[in-house]
Scaffold this motif. Structure first.
Motif, PDB file in Angstrom:
ATOM      1  N   ALA A  91       8.675  12.488 -21.575  1.00  0.00           N
ATOM      2  CA  ALA A  91       7.652  12.534 -20.524  1.00  0.00           C
ATOM      3  C   ALA A  91       7.522  11.177 -19.852  1.00  0.00           C
ATOM      4  O   ALA A  91       7.565  10.124 -20.500  1.00  0.00           O
ATOM      5  CB  ALA A  91       6.316  12.951 -21.128  1.00  0.00           C
ATOM      6  N   THR A  92       7.339  11.195 -18.549  1.00  0.00           N
ATOM      7  CA  THR A  92       7.170   9.959 -17.787  1.00  0.00           C
ATOM      8  C   THR A  92       5.791   9.933 -17.142  1.00  0.00           C
ATOM      9  O   THR A  92       5.118  10.953 -17.023  1.00  0.00           O
ATOM     10  CB  THR A  92       8.246   9.828 -16.702  1.00  0.00           C
ATOM     11  N   ALA A  93       5.377   8.756 -16.725  1.00  0.00           N
ATOM     12  CA  ALA A  93       4.075   8.595 -16.069  1.00  0.00           C
ATOM     13  C   ALA A  93       4.190   7.556 -14.970  1.00  0.00           C
ATOM     14  O   ALA A  93       5.006   6.629 -15.031  1.00  0.00           O
ATOM     15  CB  ALA A  93       3.011   8.178 -17.075  1.00  0.00           C
TER      16      ALA A  93
ATOM     17  N   ASN B  42       0.820  -1.219   0.000  1.00  0.00           N
ATOM     18  CA  ASN B  42       0.000   0.000   0.000  1.00  0.00           C
ATOM     19  C   ASN B  42       0.852   1.267   0.000  1.00  0.00           C
ATOM     20  O   ASN B  42       0.422   2.314   0.483  1.00  0.00           O
ATOM     21  CB  ASN B  42      -0.954   0.006   1.193  1.00  0.00           C
ATOM     22  N   ASP B  43       2.061   1.159  -0.549  1.00  0.00           N
ATOM     23  CA  ASP B  43       2.961   2.309  -0.548  1.00  0.00           C
ATOM     24  C   ASP B  43       3.095   2.967  -1.913  1.00  0.00           C
ATOM     25  O   ASP B  43       3.916   3.876  -2.085  1.00  0.00           O
ATOM     26  CB  ASP B  43       4.347   1.886  -0.053  1.00  0.00           C
ATOM     27  N   PHE B  44       2.307   2.534  -2.897  1.00  0.00           N
ATOM     28  CA  PHE B  44       2.401   3.129  -4.231  1.00  0.00           C
ATOM     29  C   PHE B  44       1.458   4.325  -4.330  1.00  0.00           C
ATOM     30  O   PHE B  44       0.277   4.226  -3.988  1.00  0.00           O
ATOM     31  CB  PHE B  44       2.039   2.097  -5.307  1.00  0.00           C
ATOM     32  N   LYS B  45       1.980   5.457  -4.783  1.00  0.00           N
ATOM     33  CA  LYS B  45       1.195   6.687  -4.917  1.00  0.00           C
ATOM     34  C   LYS B  45       1.203   7.145  -6.373  1.00  0.00           C
ATOM     35  O   LYS B  45       2.175   7.742  -6.842  1.00  0.00           O
ATOM     36  CB  LYS B  45       1.768   7.799  -4.027  1.00  0.00           C
ATOM     37  N   PRO B  46       0.151   6.854  -7.131  1.00  0.00           N
ATOM     38  CA  PRO B  46       0.128   7.303  -8.537  1.00  0.00           C
ATOM     39  C   PRO B  46       0.096   8.816  -8.631  1.00  0.00           C
ATOM     40  O   PRO B  46      -0.532   9.494  -7.819  1.00  0.00           O
ATOM     41  CB  PRO B  46      -1.163   6.674  -9.079  1.00  0.00           C
ATOM     42  N   THR B  47       0.782   9.332  -9.613  1.00  0.00           N
ATOM     43  CA  THR B  47       0.800  10.781  -9.854  1.00  0.00           C
ATOM     44  C   THR B  47       0.093  11.158 -11.142  1.00  0.00           C
ATOM     45  O   THR B  47      -0.055  12.345 -11.444  1.00  0.00           O
ATOM     46  CB  THR B  47       2.253  11.289  -9.917  1.00  0.00           C
ATOM     47  N   ASP B  48      -0.334  10.169 -11.915  1.00  0.00           N
ATOM     48  CA  ASP B  48      -0.972  10.430 -13.208  1.00  0.00           C
ATOM     49  C   ASP B  48      -2.235   9.594 -13.357  1.00  0.00           C
ATOM     50  O   ASP B  48      -2.409   8.577 -12.677  1.00  0.00           O
ATOM     51  CB  ASP B  48       0.002  10.102 -14.355  1.00  0.00           C
TER      52      ASP B  48
ATOM     53  N   VAL C 125      -2.629  -3.272 -10.864  1.00  0.00           N
ATOM     54  CA  VAL C 125      -1.212  -3.227 -11.242  1.00  0.00           C
ATOM     55  C   VAL C 125      -0.737  -1.781 -11.260  1.00  0.00           C
ATOM     56  O   VAL C 125      -1.463  -0.882 -11.696  1.00  0.00           O
ATOM     57  CB  VAL C 125      -0.998  -3.887 -12.624  1.00  0.00           C
ATOM     58  N   ALA C 126       0.482  -1.556 -10.809  1.00  0.00           N
ATOM     59  CA  ALA C 126       1.121  -0.242 -10.874  1.00  0.00           C
ATOM     60  C   ALA C 126       2.205  -0.265 -11.939  1.00  0.00           C
ATOM     61  O   ALA C 126       2.867  -1.292 -12.145  1.00  0.00           O
ATOM     62  CB  ALA C 126       1.717   0.132  -9.528  1.00  0.00           C
ATOM     63  N   ALA C 127       2.387   0.860 -12.613  1.00  0.00           N
ATOM     64  CA  ALA C 127       3.403   0.941 -13.659  1.00  0.00           C
ATOM     65  C   ALA C 127       4.011   2.335 -13.687  1.00  0.00           C
ATOM     66  O   ALA C 127       3.322   3.336 -13.464  1.00  0.00           O
ATOM     67  CB  ALA C 127       2.805   0.600 -15.018  1.00  0.00           C
ATOM     68  N   GLU C 128       5.308   2.386 -13.974  1.00  0.00           N
ATOM     69  CA  GLU C 128       6.025   3.640 -14.195  1.00  0.00           C
ATOM     70  C   GLU C 128       6.836   3.499 -15.467  1.00  0.00           C
ATOM     71  O   GLU C 128       7.315   2.410 -15.798  1.00  0.00           O
ATOM     72  CB  GLU C 128       6.962   3.953 -13.029  1.00  0.00           C
ATOM     73  N   GLY C 129       7.007   4.627 -16.188  1.00  0.00           N
ATOM     74  CA  GLY C 129       7.824   4.568 -17.389  1.00  0.00           C
ATOM     75  C   GLY C 129       7.642   5.763 -18.290  1.00  0.00           C
ATOM     76  O   GLY C 129       6.981   6.755 -17.931  1.00  0.00           O
ATOM     77  N   LEU C 130       8.223   5.677 -19.483  1.00  0.00           N
ATOM     78  CA  LEU C 130       8.172   6.743 -20.480  1.00  0.00           C
ATOM     79  C   LEU C 130       6.880   6.679 -21.278  1.00  0.00           C
ATOM     80  O   LEU C 130       6.401   5.599 -21.629  1.00  0.00           O
ATOM     81  CB  LEU C 130       9.360   6.627 -21.435  1.00  0.00           C
ATOM     82  N   VAL C 131       6.327   7.841 -21.576  1.00  0.00           N
ATOM     83  CA  VAL C 131       5.143   7.935 -22.429  1.00  0.00           C
ATOM     84  C   VAL C 131       5.608   7.932 -23.883  1.00  0.00           C
ATOM     85  O   VAL C 131       6.519   8.683 -24.258  1.00  0.00           O
ATOM     86  CB  VAL C 131       4.351   9.211 -22.120  1.00  0.00           C
ATOM     87  N   PHE C 132       4.993   7.089 -24.707  1.00  0.00           N
ATOM     88  CA  PHE C 132       5.366   7.030 -26.124  1.00  0.00           C
ATOM     89  C   PHE C 132       4.142   6.628 -26.945  1.00  0.00           C
ATOM     90  O   PHE C 132       3.067   6.356 -26.414  1.00  0.00           O
ATOM     91  CB  PHE C 132       6.511   6.030 -26.331  1.00  0.00           C
ATOM     92  N   LYS C 133       4.323   6.619 -28.265  1.00  0.00           N
ATOM     93  CA  LYS C 133       3.277   6.156 -29.175  1.00  0.00           C
ATOM     94  C   LYS C 133       3.814   5.031 -30.036  1.00  0.00           C
ATOM     95  O   LYS C 133       4.956   5.070 -30.507  1.00  0.00           O
ATOM     96  CB  LYS C 133       2.796   7.298 -30.065  1.00  0.00           C
ATOM     97  N   THR C 134       2.973   4.026 -30.256  1.00  0.00           N
ATOM     98  CA  THR C 134       3.329   2.956 -31.174  1.00  0.00           C
ATOM     99  C   THR C 134       3.226   3.468 -32.602  1.00  0.00           C
ATOM    100  O   THR C 134       2.767   4.587 -32.851  1.00  0.00           O
ATOM    101  CB  THR C 134       2.389   1.761 -31.000  1.00  0.00           C
TER     102      THR C 134
END
Length: 525
Positions: free
Chosen positions: A74-76, A46-52, A129-138
């Motif tokens: 940009a990251t998310a 319970n320690d994950f804090k989404p920012t987006d 599920v939690a995820a962090e990473g770079l924003v991109f387009k396919t």
């Protein structure tokens, strides 16, 4: 960056027994609990804090080019329920759904680590599920997140509905609203619209100098409406209590006390039937204004409904059940007598030419049984002409009132809290608002004559003694309040559930109540 498209879906597996799927998921949770005992982190972190949020990311980046996004870097950081999953060797795709929408996540083994990637392959649809990473387009232009890290936050023990299309059984949708909300975007949007509409109504009332108040939900005496109450028992006071059927009598006490304008958005309860228009627990707004009469109330209620529609839909031209509803035109105002004459054969002359059919108690008594109105239940033979007209109106006219219409001047004998018309005391200064053939509101010039109100209560008590479960009780304290003097007042109640049915084009009241009343579910042993 990957070149994969997101339109392809994973092959549909053969149907599996749900109990077996649940058992498999419980085994996975068991392994997570063991890992926690081995010091590898909590099974339910319970320690994950989404920012987006998904919608914010689309709003910020949907218009950018793939090259521009890479250059921007940009990251998310977000979390959501995994709704789709496609494993393809050393790289995979997943779709996460948060409170604002869905976004695709690209997971590559070399980026998140082999252990996490192997674990991900065993995660299930429905997991949080939690995820962090770079924003991109396919290459196909799908906004995605290239994950640098992923985490399982909550293990889902029950499988999602088949093929993610939600639930086909309408009763299960009502009973398991939590699943309905996660799988049906239309349902979610409907309740977001409801919340915004209620907030808008509150703003409208405050802007017109109404004070929001709260009155009791537990009543020593049920009052404010002709309805059968739910009963309960207060242990400390050792007395019978009733769930509120309406807040009316308390709100009028506040007018006596000196507040000129009050309103309450309230939950009320009536121990009556369940239908597409009725739920035993419902939401309405009642408001009272000193020095207003029923004409003022109609004008204000019309403006209130228009404002709610404009805020919710951005238009006053609505569609309900495939038929147009025009809220822009002035709402029609008809007496019960005028409505009967306009919409039915009762506006014609009697065969002997002695007058209109609607004005003949004998004619009405002869046709009401053909409409299903029985002597045993409705006591046709002893009803007054005005009361017979109401019965006939309810059976023949209501459903024809598709466009907004105020129906006025209800009989005094069935309106125990309303002021009688000064020139026609057999009817009251009362109205009901109808749209799409349904009642949306009820208001009237309030009776502020304490002695007359006491006499009306006595008549209601007599009716209750004769077996009318919905007749009112005698409220001594309310009479005492009126004896101090209440200024001329107008009051109205608007059903917010039915209003939301109209604004969201919903056929059943259950569609606009998050958790409608249902028969208790029988659990399998």
């Amino acid at each position: 960056m990957p070149d994969h498209t997101t339109t392809a879906t994973a092959p549909s597996p053969m149907p599996q027994d749900e109990n077996q799927l649940i058992l498999e998921r419980r085994e996975k949770l068991k392994a997570l609990r063991q890992a926690q005992l081995d010091g590898k982190g909590p099974a339910f972190p319970n320690d994950f804090k989404p920012t987006d949020h998904a919608a914010d990311l689309f709003a910020a980046h949907a218009g950018q080019t793939p090259e521009g996004l890479i250059e921007q870097g940009a990251t998310a950081k977000l979390a959501g329920r995994m709704m789709l999953k496609r494993v393809m060797g050393k790289a995979s795709f997943a779709t996460l759904q948060d409170s604002t929408g869905r976004i695709q996540i690209y997971i590559k083994r070399d980026d998140v680590g082999e252990n996490i990637y192997d674990a991900f392959k065993h995660w299930d649809l429905g997991d949080i599920v939690a995820a962090e990473g770079l924003v991109f387009k396919t290459k196909t232009g799908e906004l995605s997140i290239h994950a640098s890290s992923i985490r399982l936050l909550t293990k889902s023990l029950r499988p999602m509905p088949d093929k993610f299309h939600g639930m086909a059984d309408q009763e299960i949708k009502y009973r398991q609203r939590y699943v309905d909300l996660m799988t049906d975007e239309e349902t979610k949007n409907r309740f977001v619209a409801r919340s915004k509409t209620v907030s808008g109504i509150r703003e409208f009332m405050v802007a017109h100098d109404f004070l929001e108040v709260e009155t009791p939900m537990l009543h020593p005496i049920p009052g404010g409406a002709n309805a059968k109450p739910f009963t309960t028992h207060h242990n400390a006071l050792d007395q019978q209590m009733f769930l509120r059927i309406a807040p009316e009598l308390y709100l009028k006490r506040l007018i006596v006390g000196g507040f000129d304008r009050v309103f309450e958005i309230n939950r009320s309860f009536r121990n009556e039937g369940i239908s597409v228009r009725h739920n035993p627990e419902f939401t309405m707004m009642e408001f009272y204004a000193a020095y207003w009469d029923y004409q003022d109330l109609m004008t204000f209620t019309e403006a209130l409904v228009r404002d709610a529609a404009q805020r919710a839909l951005g238009t006053l031209q609505l569609s309900y059940a495939g038929k147009a509803v025009d809220l822009e035109q002035p709402f029609a105002r008809l007496t019960i007598h005028e409505a009967i004459c306009k919409y039915t054969e009762a506006g014609q002359m009697l065969e002997d030419g002695a007058g209109l059919r609607v004005d003949s108690a004998a004619w009405l008594r002869s046709v009401l049984p053909k409409l299903g109105i029985t002597e045993a239940k409705h006591h046709i033979s002893t009803r007054s002409l005005a009361s017979l007209q109401v019965l006939y109106f309810e059976e023949t006219v209501e459903e024809k009132l598709w466009q907004p219409t105020f129906i006025m001047e209800h009989p005094t004998e069935i309106s125990p809290l309303a002021r009688a018309n000064d020139t026609r005391p057999e009817v009251t200064e009362r109205f009901e608002l109808y749209i799409t053939g349904r009642e949306f509101g009820n208001g009237f010039s309030e009776l502020n004559d304490a002695e007359e109100q006491a006499a009306r209560f006595q008549a209601q008590v007599a009716a209750k003694d004769d077996g009318d479960d919905e007749a009112m009780y005698y409220d001594h304290d309310f009479i005492r309040a009126l004896e101090y003097g209440m200024p001329p007042t107008g009051g109205c109640g608007v059903g917010l559930d039915r209003l939301m049915m109209l604004l969201t084009d919903s056929s059943s009241i259950r569609d606009v109540i998050l958790f409608p009343a249902l028969r208790r579910e029988v659990q399998e042993k």
